[in-house]
Design an enzyme around this catalytic site. Structure first.
Site, PDB file in Angstrom:
ATOM      1  CB  SER A  44      -0.945  -0.014   1.203  1.00 24.94           C
ATOM      2  OG  SER A  44      -0.214  -0.105   2.400  1.00 24.94           O
ATOM      3  CB  CYS A  45      -0.153   4.760  -0.436  1.00 27.14           C
ATOM      4  SG  CYS A  45       0.520   6.403  -0.669  1.00 27.14           S
ATOM      5  N   PRO A  46       3.056   4.317   0.614  1.00 30.65           N
ATOM      6  CG  PRO A  46       5.091   5.419   1.139  1.00 30.65           C
ATOM      7  CD  PRO A  46       3.923   4.640   1.758  1.00 30.65           C
TER       8      PRO A  46
END
Length: 81
Positions: free
Chosen positions: A17-19
């Site tokens: 997941s981000c980032p």
């Protein structure tokens, strides 16, 4: 859009997941030769805007295409310098 370019390398960041999709994409792109195309496979829907924004704000790469294929988001980045 359909992918009409030769993929040099595929980066699988599914589950990240981000980032991390952007961080790993940048790292992989740094290793490419000029003209090479990186295919990035992600399951993070935010990667669509994140990778687009990163490519637009980063010299040396061009975002060629993005596609949603079910729950997998595909990004195609060309190294330009």
């Amino acid at each position: 859009m359909s992918a009409e370019f030769d993929i040099t390398e595929t980066l699988d960041v599914k589950g990240a997941s981000c980032p991390m999709p952007v961080v790993k994409t940048k790292s992989a792109a740094d290793e490419l030769a000029e003209g090479d195309v990186l295919e990035v496979l992600s399951t993070d829907s935010g990667s669509m805007s994140d990778i687009e924004g990163w490519a637009a704000g980063t010299g040396g790469v061009e975002l060629l295409d993005q596609q949603a294929d079910g729950d997998v988001y595909k990004h195609y980045v060309r190294k330009t310098e």
